[in-house]
Scaffold this active site. Structure first.
Site, PDB file in Angstrom:
ATOM      1  N   HIS A  66      40.001  34.592  29.458  1.00 29.90           N
ATOM      2  CA  HIS A  66      39.114  35.368  30.327  1.00 29.90           C
ATOM      3  C   HIS A  66      38.424  36.468  29.535  1.00 29.90           C
ATOM      4  O   HIS A  66      39.080  37.391  29.046  1.00 29.90           O
ATOM      5  CB  HIS A  66      39.937  35.963  31.459  1.00 29.90           C
ATOM      6  CG  HIS A  66      39.142  36.691  32.484  1.00 29.90           C
ATOM      7  ND1 HIS A  66      39.311  38.024  32.755  1.00 29.90           N
ATOM      8  CD2 HIS A  66      38.157  36.259  33.318  1.00 29.90           C
ATOM      9  CE1 HIS A  66      38.482  38.384  33.717  1.00 29.90           C
ATOM     10  NE2 HIS A  66      37.772  37.339  34.081  1.00 29.90           N
ATOM     11  N   HIS A  76      30.174  41.471  31.261  1.00 29.39           N
ATOM     12  CA  HIS A  76      30.651  41.193  32.609  1.00 29.39           C
ATOM     13  C   HIS A  76      29.680  41.680  33.668  1.00 29.39           C
ATOM     14  O   HIS A  76      29.604  41.133  34.770  1.00 29.39           O
ATOM     15  CB  HIS A  76      32.018  41.849  32.828  1.00 29.39           C
ATOM     16  CG  HIS A  76      32.572  41.627  34.195  1.00 29.39           C
ATOM     17  ND1 HIS A  76      32.479  42.561  35.197  1.00 29.39           N
ATOM     18  CD2 HIS A  76      33.202  40.557  34.732  1.00 29.39           C
ATOM     19  CE1 HIS A  76      33.031  42.080  36.291  1.00 29.39           C
ATOM     20  NE2 HIS A  76      33.481  40.871  36.045  1.00 29.39           N
TER      21      HIS A  76
HETATM   22  O1  G3P Z   1      34.724  33.932  36.295  1.00 28.29           O
HETATM   23  C1  G3P Z   1      36.076  33.903  36.645  1.00 28.29           C
HETATM   24  C2  G3P Z   1      36.418  35.313  36.730  1.00 28.29           C
HETATM   25  O2  G3P Z   1      36.024  35.835  35.512  1.00 28.29           O
HETATM   26  C3  G3P Z   1      35.666  35.944  37.844  1.00 28.29           C
HETATM   27  O3  G3P Z   1      35.844  37.259  37.805  1.00 28.29           O
HETATM   28  O4  G3P Z   1      34.741  39.389  37.685  1.00 28.29           O
HETATM   29  O5  G3P Z   1      36.096  38.617  35.779  1.00 28.29           O
HETATM   30  O6  G3P Z   1      33.889  37.600  36.221  1.00 28.29           O
HETATM   31  P1  G3P Z   1      35.090  38.248  36.818  1.00 28.29           P
HETATM   32 CA    CA Z   2      33.728  35.713  34.825  1.00 34.44          CA
END
Ligand code: G3P
Ligand code: CA
Length: 383
Positions: free
Chosen positions: A53, A95
């Site tokens: 992530h 992000h």
């Molecule tokens: O894209 C999956 C997850 O990353 C969604 O949450 O806010 O971290 O982009 P975010």
């Molecule tokens: Ca994401």
């Protein structure tokens, strides 16, 4: 315990080249790791897949080549990018378009006058925004840790890496793939697509153009595309064949639904009817973990929902988000001690999510996820 201060509320066989032999095996996990699964569930990847992530953002400032590289080196099956545009139309990995928290922009006096207040997806934000910078200007900035109070160690790397473009990531992935003899999978999210289209900076055509230029635009290409806005996924579907994932926040309404006057909410989308609708243009869903196992009032894990079963019944894979090591992010029953930044029983928590039958998981700590997967698969193999 607090949650990360993020700013959104929020099977089709492809038979891509298998990425088996990576992951927990590389980390000394059990022999049951990286199990070969029916090709349709995994898109050629191990099931459940471990998705780094924002790279390995538990250990490095997010969305930097350093974070992506570490995710890959730790054995992640897939590495995630979030995309926003610059003023001159380049896609960069952040992000959100507000780069106040993740770059040193505030320390650049030459950009002081760019600080402004905007309304993005209905929320007023004050800071510096990528769409107000050319790529050349953005490249003078350096990335920094988003949550230094929780991840103090990561501040060691503040200032080390630039904000990468998505094209740089594609080149990096190709080079890493050649070195490893297997494709490097990416999981690419369009951020605020309706907002940017309104500025004349549509994301999808730019993303599709880059994927096409790098030969990653086909159904069998090692790329997942994701968005919290279903219309962005539908638009991408008309441009490229890559598998697509609709992200589902814990609650609320997709911003494109709000703009279009579509009254449906996430609660509607997770019903069998909503999932069948998604399956008409996407291959998966990426739900908040709480949609798989809700937390009770005390923050402990409750009774699992039927989402995994219902999504699979609709032919969709599930890539929930986000599994993290620190107490502050873990369910209360997996916390250890009272320090929010300390690690809790992340292995136990991640394994509990795997036991629900998900097909992949986004994690800031891919090494933890790989070991938890090995534990899960080992126990399953032992019967
Ligand atoms: O894209 C999956 C997850 O990353 C969604 O949450 O806010 O971290 O982009 P975010
Ligand atoms: Ca994401």
């Amino acid at each position: 315990m607090t949650r990360e201060r993020d700013r959104h509320p929020g099977r089709r066989a492809l038979l891509g080249a298998a990425a088996l032999g990576t992951g927990a095996a590389a980390l000394g996990g059990t022999g049951a790791a990286a199990a070969a699964e029916p090709a349709g569930r995994g898109h050629g990847l191990p099931v459940p897949a471990v998705i780094g992530h924002r790279g390995a953002s538990g250990y490095r400032p997010e969305h930097t080549l350093g974070s992506y590289q570490l995710a890959l080196d730790l054995g992640a099956d897939v590495v995630e990018q979030d995309l926003v545009p610059t003023r001159d139309g380049h896609l960069v990995c952040r992000h959100e378009n507000d780069i106040t928290a993740t770059t040193d922009v505030a320390a650049h006096p030459e950009f002081a006058a760019r600080k402004t207040t905007k309304t993005v997806d209905g929320t007023a934000l004050t800071g510096w925004f990528t769409e107000d910078f050319t790529l050349a200007e953005l490249k003078t900035l350096r990335a920094k840790e988003r949550i230094p109070g929780t991840r103090q160690r990561n501040t060691l790397y503040d200032g080390r890496w630039e904000v990468p473009t998505f094209e740089e990531v594609l080149v990096w992935a190709e080079r890493q793939g050649r070195r490893r003899g297997r494709p490097v999978w990416l999981h690419v999210e369009t951020k605020h697509p309706t907002y940017f289209r309104g500025l004349g900076l549509g994301l999808e055509e730019r993303l599709a153009g880059l994927l096409r230029a790098h030969g990653r635009h086909r159904a069998g290409s090692p790329v997942f595309l994701q968005s919290f806005e279903p219309s962005s996924i539908q638009r991408l579907g008309g441009l490229v064949g890559c598998p697509k994932v609709v992200l589902l926040p814990a609650a609320g309404r997709p911003w494109d639904f709000t703009v279009a006057g579509d009254p449906r909410t996430v609660a509607d989308l997770v019903t069998p009817r909503g999932l069948a609708w998604i399956a008409g243009f996407a291959q998966g869903v990426g739900p908040d973990l709480s949609l798989v196992i809700p937390r009770d009032a005390a923050g402990r894990l409750g009774t699992p929902t039927t989402l995994v079963r219902d999504a699979h019944a609709a032919g969709l894979v599930l890539h929930p988000y986000t599994a993290r090591n620190e107490n502050t992010f873990l369910p209360a029953d997996f916390r250890r001690g009272t320090d929010p930044a300390a690690y809790g029983d992340a292995l136990g928590a991640f394994r509990t999510y795997f036991e629900q039958g998900v097909d992949g998981i986004f994690s800031d700590n891919p090494d933890t996820a790989l070991l938890a997967r090995a534990d899960f698969l080992g126990a399953r193999a032992a019967g």
